[in-house]
Design a protein around this motif. Structure first.
Motif, PDB file in Angstrom:
ATOM      1  N   ALA A   1       0.798  -1.184   0.067  1.00  0.00           N
ATOM      2  CA  ALA A   1       0.200  -0.096   0.120  1.00  0.00           C
ATOM      3  C   ALA A   1       0.852   1.141   0.055  1.00  0.00           C
ATOM      4  CB  ALA A   1      -0.953  -0.146   1.115  1.00  0.00           C
ATOM      5  N   ASP A   2       1.917   1.391   0.802  1.00  0.00           N
ATOM      6  CA  ASP A   2       2.765   2.434   1.019  1.00  0.00           C
ATOM      7  C   ASP A   2       3.300   2.749  -0.165  1.00  0.00           C
ATOM      8  OD1 ASP A   2       3.637   4.825   2.705  1.00  0.00           O
ATOM      9  OD2 ASP A   2       5.640   3.565   2.461  1.00  0.00           O
ATOM     10  N   PRO A   3       4.018   1.716  -0.900  1.00  0.00           N
ATOM     11  CA  PRO A   3       4.945   1.827  -1.965  1.00  0.00           C
ATOM     12  C   PRO A   3       4.100   2.147  -3.066  1.00  0.00           C
ATOM     13  CG  PRO A   3       5.744  -0.169  -1.004  1.00  0.00           C
ATOM     14  CD  PRO A   3       4.461   0.477  -0.320  1.00  0.00           C
ATOM     15  N   LEU A   4       2.881   1.651  -3.180  1.00  0.00           N
ATOM     16  CA  LEU A   4       1.678   2.066  -4.298  1.00  0.00           C
ATOM     17  C   LEU A   4       1.548   3.455  -4.338  1.00  0.00           C
ATOM     18  CD1 LEU A   4       0.348   1.346  -6.866  1.00  0.00           C
ATOM     19  CD2 LEU A   4      -1.495   0.451  -5.521  1.00  0.00           C
ATOM     20  N   SER A   5       1.234   3.948  -2.957  1.00  0.00           N
ATOM     21  CA  SER A   5       0.770   5.466  -2.906  1.00  0.00           C
ATOM     22  C   SER A   5       1.824   6.311  -3.244  1.00  0.00           C
ATOM     23  CB  SER A   5       0.351   5.828  -1.217  1.00  0.00           C
ATOM     24  OG  SER A   5       1.513   5.609  -0.718  1.00  0.00           O
ATOM     25  N   LYS A   6       3.134   5.893  -2.983  1.00  0.00           N
ATOM     26  CA  LYS A   6       4.306   6.866  -3.667  1.00  0.00           C
ATOM     27  C   LYS A   6       4.336   6.756  -4.997  1.00  0.00           C
ATOM     28  CE  LYS A   6       6.795   6.576   0.785  1.00  0.00           C
ATOM     29  NZ  LYS A   6       7.864   6.060   1.645  1.00  0.00           N
ATOM     30  N   ARG A   7       4.096   5.623  -5.577  1.00  0.00           N
ATOM     31  CA  ARG A   7       4.047   5.423  -7.233  1.00  0.00           C
ATOM     32  C   ARG A   7       3.279   6.476  -7.730  1.00  0.00           C
ATOM     33  NH1 ARG A   7       4.538  -0.480  -8.297  1.00  0.00           N
ATOM     34  NH2 ARG A   7       4.236  -0.167 -10.427  1.00  0.00           N
ATOM     35  N   LEU A   8       1.852   6.576  -6.981  1.00  0.00           N
ATOM     36  CA  LEU A   8       0.800   7.218  -7.579  1.00  0.00           C
ATOM     37  C   LEU A   8       1.189   8.572  -7.545  1.00  0.00           C
ATOM     38  CD1 LEU A   8      -2.316   5.185  -6.147  1.00  0.00           C
ATOM     39  CD2 LEU A   8      -1.418   5.147  -8.626  1.00  0.00           C
ATOM     40  N   SER A   9       1.818   9.060  -6.362  1.00  0.00           N
ATOM     41  CA  SER A   9       1.902  10.485  -6.060  1.00  0.00           C
ATOM     42  C   SER A   9       3.311  10.429  -5.447  1.00  0.00           C
ATOM     43  CB  SER A   9       0.817  11.103  -5.088  1.00  0.00           C
ATOM     44  OG  SER A   9       1.293  12.523  -4.873  1.00  0.00           O
ATOM     45  N   PRO A  10       4.552  10.630  -6.195  1.00  0.00           N
ATOM     46  CA  PRO A  10       5.605  10.599  -5.643  1.00  0.00           C
ATOM     47  C   PRO A  10       5.875  11.953  -4.724  1.00  0.00           C
ATOM     48  CG  PRO A  10       5.783  10.065  -8.048  1.00  0.00           C
ATOM     49  CD  PRO A  10       4.477  10.774  -7.752  1.00  0.00           C
ATOM     50  N   GLU A  11       6.835  11.645  -3.763  1.00  0.00           N
ATOM     51  CA  GLU A  11       7.108  12.925  -3.001  1.00  0.00           C
ATOM     52  C   GLU A  11       8.086  13.996  -3.791  1.00  0.00           C
ATOM     53  OE1 GLU A  11       6.559  13.327   0.132  1.00  0.00           O
ATOM     54  OE2 GLU A  11       5.923  11.513   1.009  1.00  0.00           O
ATOM     55  N   PRO A  12       7.489  15.108  -3.643  1.00  0.00           N
ATOM     56  CA  PRO A  12       8.032  16.357  -4.308  1.00  0.00           C
ATOM     57  C   PRO A  12       9.603  16.499  -3.737  1.00  0.00           C
ATOM     58  CG  PRO A  12       6.501  17.442  -2.726  1.00  0.00           C
ATOM     59  CD  PRO A  12       6.297  15.863  -2.580  1.00  0.00           C
ATOM     60  N   GLU A  13      10.662  16.669  -4.546  1.00  0.00           N
ATOM     61  CA  GLU A  13      11.970  17.114  -4.160  1.00  0.00           C
ATOM     62  C   GLU A  13      12.208  18.224  -3.233  1.00  0.00           C
ATOM     63  OE1 GLU A  13      14.270  17.183  -7.575  1.00  0.00           O
ATOM     64  OE2 GLU A  13      13.523  15.095  -8.221  1.00  0.00           O
ATOM     65  N   VAL A  14      11.205  19.249  -3.822  1.00  0.00           N
ATOM     66  CA  VAL A  14      11.345  20.407  -2.758  1.00  0.00           C
ATOM     67  C   VAL A  14       9.969  20.740  -2.379  1.00  0.00           C
ATOM     68  CG1 VAL A  14      12.135  22.903  -2.772  1.00  0.00           C
ATOM     69  CG2 VAL A  14      13.258  21.440  -4.369  1.00  0.00           C
ATOM     70  N   ARG A  15       9.965  20.867  -0.980  1.00  0.00           N
ATOM     71  CA  ARG A  15       8.504  21.137  -0.332  1.00  0.00           C
ATOM     72  C   ARG A  15       8.508  22.561  -0.072  1.00  0.00           C
ATOM     73  NH1 ARG A  15       7.145  17.257   4.707  1.00  0.00           N
ATOM     74  NH2 ARG A  15       7.588  15.979   2.931  1.00  0.00           N
TER      75      ARG A  15
ATOM     76  N   THR B   1       0.208  16.398   4.314  1.00  0.00           N
ATOM     77  CA  THR B   1      -0.434  15.415   5.147  1.00  0.00           C
ATOM     78  C   THR B   1      -1.861  14.713   4.778  1.00  0.00           C
ATOM     79  OG1 THR B   1       0.853  16.209   7.167  1.00  0.00           O
ATOM     80  CG2 THR B   1      -0.724  14.567   7.424  1.00  0.00           C
ATOM     81  N   VAL B   2      -2.640  15.809   4.407  1.00  0.00           N
ATOM     82  CA  VAL B   2      -3.957  15.447   3.894  1.00  0.00           C
ATOM     83  C   VAL B   2      -3.915  14.913   2.590  1.00  0.00           C
ATOM     84  CG1 VAL B   2      -6.165  16.385   3.296  1.00  0.00           C
ATOM     85  CG2 VAL B   2      -5.038  17.108   5.232  1.00  0.00           C
ATOM     86  N   ALA B   3      -3.064  15.349   1.739  1.00  0.00           N
ATOM     87  CA  ALA B   3      -2.724  14.861   0.143  1.00  0.00           C
ATOM     88  C   ALA B   3      -2.500  13.177   0.339  1.00  0.00           C
ATOM     89  CB  ALA B   3      -2.002  15.695  -0.410  1.00  0.00           C
ATOM     90  N   ARG B   4      -1.449  13.340   1.250  1.00  0.00           N
ATOM     91  CA  ARG B   4      -0.731  11.846   1.473  1.00  0.00           C
ATOM     92  C   ARG B   4      -1.591  10.988   1.856  1.00  0.00           C
ATOM     93  NH1 ARG B   4       2.429  10.876  -2.087  1.00  0.00           N
ATOM     94  NH2 ARG B   4       2.483   9.032  -1.052  1.00  0.00           N
ATOM     95  N   PHE B   5      -2.529  11.168   2.863  1.00  0.00           N
ATOM     96  CA  PHE B   5      -3.444  10.289   3.527  1.00  0.00           C
ATOM     97  C   PHE B   5      -4.647  10.096   2.443  1.00  0.00           C
ATOM     98  CE2 PHE B   5      -7.903   9.922   5.124  1.00  0.00           C
ATOM     99  CZ  PHE B   5      -7.816   8.813   6.330  1.00  0.00           C
ATOM    100  N   ILE B   6      -4.861  10.990   1.603  1.00  0.00           N
ATOM    101  CA  ILE B   6      -5.920  10.524   0.459  1.00  0.00           C
ATOM    102  C   ILE B   6      -5.468   9.579  -0.523  1.00  0.00           C
ATOM    103  CG2 ILE B   6      -7.638  11.579  -1.165  1.00  0.00           C
ATOM    104  CD1 ILE B   6      -7.646  14.006   0.051  1.00  0.00           C
ATOM    105  N   VAL B   7      -4.193   9.834  -1.100  1.00  0.00           N
ATOM    106  CA  VAL B   7      -3.543   9.147  -1.849  1.00  0.00           C
ATOM    107  C   VAL B   7      -3.402   7.838  -1.322  1.00  0.00           C
ATOM    108  CG1 VAL B   7      -1.376   8.639  -3.127  1.00  0.00           C
ATOM    109  CG2 VAL B   7      -2.527  11.152  -3.222  1.00  0.00           C
ATOM    110  N   GLY B   8      -2.951   7.677  -0.027  1.00  0.00           N
ATOM    111  CA  GLY B   8      -2.664   6.296   0.747  1.00  0.00           C
ATOM    112  C   GLY B   8      -4.028   5.568   0.998  1.00  0.00           C
ATOM    113  N   TYR B   9      -5.301   6.191   0.954  1.00  0.00           N
ATOM    114  CA  TYR B   9      -6.468   5.554   1.033  1.00  0.00           C
ATOM    115  C   TYR B   9      -6.949   5.042  -0.267  1.00  0.00           C
ATOM    116  CZ  TYR B   9     -11.527   5.583   1.966  1.00  0.00           C
ATOM    117  OH  TYR B   9     -13.027   5.050   2.107  1.00  0.00           O
TER     118      TYR B   9
END
Length: 870
Positions: A404-418, A427-435
């Motif tokens: 689940a966690d690897p797939l969420s990162k493939r669907l929405s990769p972490e930005p290089e610069v935040r 955090t909200v965006a990561r939760f939605i993608v993880g869901y």
């Protein structure tokens, strides 16, 4: 170092290649169970295990000067020994039954028995009938419960025994209560398997509930309380305490709820694991949309409950160890208010291990915890490896932890610069993608397993899960909060009735509405092959693990191949039972007649080859005729038996439907079947139509009215009617148009079907008057295949009718009670004819080949099920 919720996934990422001893033992144990299931015996596997250990110790001793090789050798042979132990243990559990177990007294044939035991479940009053004609039943509601057996009377003496029975009292009885110690006299039998293809296998359901057999009590007076004769023990005292706690929890849940039996049944099933007949239609809707697991206590419920508890407790108790202790206490309380069933205990083992791991304060590995939980369950019940519940519970949870966690990162990769200050939004965006990722992973792992075990695909499951999970979480949160608060402060607990009812109605409304959507469910005609299941899961895991990364075309082609494989193999099926009764696909019969097993009732399907000259296969080229569809015992026989069997055989349209006469046991399932298939023409004797006009409040009038609503008109069929069905010739021998019978049975249609120089005769319920009239008219009754009139009833003219027909194969559609005083036995012993009875054989198929060869097969595998006449 204290454990954190993220430690499970972090540990797996840090050590992705470390298998671990628990995972290795689990793999060996699973392989051992598979080998034990394939090759029986206990002694062989014990000897093989001991030999493996001895050989491992010998190799270790000889290679002790090379430590790493010696350690590898001893581990390797230890895994072999573990696998052998698993095979032996599996076979012990399957082949060896304790001497005092109730299974020794169970058989497919019912026998009168007197047993004593404890009422071990909630006592439910269920409607006696379901289906379109349920409102016409004269029967009382039935009483159902589980009985934990203590003794059974054998040869006049009570014998100590153990096991659990499903008890049905065929009358309403409000006196029975959970915990009563009773003596009961009834008909004892094993749980029967399906009698028709596609039917639900109640043996599997009862096995999950630890039910070993069934006991049927005809009257409420067939039991009595013997509480005073039973000694109190610590076990019974604890059981009484649990029952009292469950009853108090149920009362707290129900307090203040608005009226509504379906809502209450839904909340009972969802929150405290109590099932009742009031949730029947709702259960079907949940099953169709792929959310049936929400109506049975499972790992999903525990995960939501304990997750909510963890979040609340963390607000007040920051220390993870203390929080885990509180969560563990909630888990114990939860187990006290829900029934003790295998799926619940399976989920509790997983949850308990996670609580213990978090409470220990150490870094934990999610995969190893799941492996340990699976190993415990398979040691306890090795046969669970082959059940859908085990595969879904552990397979889905393991996939979520791993992917689940690897797939969420493939669907929405972490930005290089935040961007500074966007932490909350991130955090909200990561939760939605993880869901989203978690739901995708769960669906892709679960759907092939569900298709394999339940022959059902719910394409909308992902969408509905996304919509339903938040609502279910709210229902569980409000529900358990209402139970806890209501038990302590009943007045305050009632204040939560409103929010709980609103959320429950939202959930049931969503499911009931979604069940009507096009494509909500795809029901398969047959069980997919094990090879297909493994191949589909293999493609899914290859995508999850990145093995097909960069090979998008290959991935898409593999997924499409799996789907095509499933649906192509699902079409054009032939009726198939056991290996010695299978009809090869190249054998295109001129005519097939299937006698459905419907108890004391009647339902026949005739399929005539319409490709005799064109060379097209039998699949879509067959013309179909159904003769009757009803049952005296089951008013919902169309939905529970006939419609699933039609799907299994690939029948979606009936060219002709013939209703032999105006008895409910011959047309009670018609309306439910017509909800599943389309129909061309419907025929009935004019006497049925006349009865519908004369008695507008009767069952015949109800049938005619409901058919009119479907824009289906019943046409009269009388003596002299003729038609062609494909390359078969149909003709009606009875009744005359002007017949005024004394009994409806004697107005039954007698239908003749000829093809390939053979004749099939279907007789409905004709009795003495009709038979005498046919004989007096010197009607040619000779037929190669016939059914016995009126489910095998015997009248004065029966023998003369039988001599006139001279059948080679006779079909009897009846329940077991017709066989107790079987007056047909002598007639068949003197004649060169085969009699096939649904009570013994289940569904029967008779085939007439183009060269006139007659063969038959049965759904229940029995020796010698093929008969052919040159």
């Amino acid at each position: 170092m204290d454990a954190r919720p993220s430690d499970v996934q972090q540990t797996e990422q840090d050590k992705p290649r470390q298998l671990g001893p628990v995972v290795a033992v689990l793999i060996a144990w699973i392989l051992g169970i598979l080998l034990g299931n394939a090759f029986g015996g206990v002694s062989f596997w014990l000897l093989a295990g001991a030999s493996s250990l001895a050989l491992g110790l010998m190799v270790y001793w000889r290679l002790r000067h090379v430590p790493h090789v010696a350690r590898f050798a001893i581990r390797f042979f230890a895994m072999i020994a573990a696998g052998c132990a698993a095979a032996a243990w599996h076979n012990v559990r399957v082949e060896r039954i304790a001497d005092d177990h109730i299974a020794h007294y169970l058989d497919e044939t019912s026998q009168l028995a007197l047993v004593t035991g404890v009422v071990d479940s909630r006592v439910n009053l269920n409607p006696p009938q379901r289906g379109a004609f349920a409102s016409f039943t004269y029967q009382s509601p039935v009483t159902m419960f589980a009985l934990r057996v203590d003794s059974i009377v054998v040869d006049g003496r009570p014998v100590s025994t153990r096991g659990r029975l499903f008890v049905k009292v065929e009358q309403a009885d409000h006196r029975l209560r959970e915990g009563m110690y009773i003596e009961a006299v009834g008909w004892l039998a094993a749980i029967g398997g399906p009698n028709n293809p596609g039917e639900l296998d109640y043996r599997r359901i009862m096995a999950d509930r630890d039910i070993d057999g069934r006991l049927t009590l005809r009257r409420r007076g067939n039991w009595r309380v013997i509480e005073g004769e039973r000694s109190r023990s610590l076990t019974s005292t604890l059981a009484s305490w649990r029952r009292a706690l469950r009853d108090e929890a149920a009362a707290a849940l129900h307090a203040g709820l608005p009226p509504g039996e379906e809502r209450r049944a839904f909340l009972d099933a969802l929150l405290i694991g109590r099932r009742s007949g009031d949730a029947g239609e709702l259960s079907d809707a949940f099953r169709r949309v792929g959310l049936a697991h929400l109506l049975s206590i499972s790992g999903a419920h525990l995960a939501i409950l304990l997750g909510l508890t963890w979040l609340v407790v963390k607000l007040f108790v920051p220390n993870p160890r203390r929080s885990a202790v509180v969560v563990g206490v909630v888990l114990v309380f939860y187990l006290c208010i829900v029934p003790v069933r295998v799926p619940i205990l399976r989920a509790a083992i997983m949850a308990g291990l996670f609580c213990a791991a978090y409470g220990s304060g150490r870094l934990v590995s999610g995969t190893r915890l799941i492996a340990l939980a699976a190993l415990i369950v398979l040691i306890w019940r090795p046969g669970d490896l082959f059940t859908a519940g085990f595969q879904l519970s552990f397979g889905v949870v393991a996939a979520l932890l791993a992917f689940a966690d690897p797939l969420s990162k493939r669907l929405s990769p972490e930005p290089e610069v935040r961007v500074h200050g966007d932490r909350t939004a991130h955090t909200v965006a990561r939760f939605i993608v993880g869901y989203f990722a978690a739901n995708i992973v769960a669906f892709l792992v679960a759907w092939p397993i569900v298709a394999y075990h339940f022959q059902l695909i719910s394409p909308l499951t992902v969408v509905l899960s996304l919509m339903a999970l938040p609502v279910v979480t709210v229902v569980l949160g409000f529900g358990y909060l209402k139970v806890i608060v209501g038990m302590a402060l009943p007045t305050v607990g009632k204040l939560l009735a409103g929010p709980l009812s609103w959320s429950a109605d939202a959930m049931t409304g969503l499911v009931e509405h979604a069940a009507t959507w096009p494509g909500a469910a795809v029901e398969l005609n047959r069980t997919p092959s094990l090879v297909w299941l493994l191949a589909t899961l293999g493609v899914t895991l290859a995508w999850f693990t990145g093995a097909l990364r960069g090979r998008r075309v290959t991935l898409i082609c593999a997924l499409l191949a799996c789907v095509a494989w499933l649906f192509v193999s699902d079409r054009g099926l032939w009726f198939r039972t056991s290996s010695n009764a299978a009809n090869p696909p190249g054998d295109r019969a001129a005519l097939r007649i299937n006698m459905f097993a419907v108890g004391d009732g009647s339902c026949y399907l005739v399929r005539v080859d319409d490709a005799q000259r064109s060379g097209i296969g039998t699949g879509q080229a067959a013309r179909t005729l159904m003769f009757d569809c009803g049952s005296q015992a089951f008013y919902d026989v169309g939905r529970r038996s006939v419609a699933p069997a039609l799907r299994h055989m690939g029948v979606s349209h009936l060219d002709i439907l013939v209703l032999s006469h105006a008895d409910l046991d011959h047309f009670g399932g018609v309306l439910d079947v017509l909800d599943a298939v389309s129909v061309g023409q419907v025929y009935a004797p004019p006497q049925l139509i006349a009865e519908a006009n004369d008695r507008p409040d009767g069952t015949a009038a109800f049938l005619v009215d409901r058919l009119r609503e479907r824009r289906v008109v019943i046409k009269p069929m009388t003596r002299g009617w003729q038609a062609d069905l494909g390359y078969a010739q149909l003709s009606t021998l009875w009744p005359p148009a002007d017949l005024e019978p004394k009994r409806a049975n004697d107005s039954s249609i007698v239908l003749s079907i000829r093809t390939s120089n053979r004749r099939l005769l279907l007789n409905g319920d004709i009795q003495q008057d009709a038979i005498e009239s046919l004989l007096e008219l010197e009607v040619d009754l000779k037929a190669d295949v016939t059914d016995l009139p009126h489910h095998g009833s015997f009248v004065d003219a029966s023998l003369q009718w039988f001599k006139s027909v001279q059948p080679q194969v006779a079909l009897q559609s009846s329940g077991p009670t017709r066989l107790y005083n079987d007056r047909w036995r002598d007639a068949f012993e003197d004649a060169d004819a085969t009699r096939l009875i649904t009570a013994r054989h289940g569904m029967v198929e008779v085939r007439i080949s183009h060269d006139g060869t007659i063969s038959w097969s049965t759904f229940r595998p029995r020796p010698g099920t093929i008969h052919a006449d040159p």
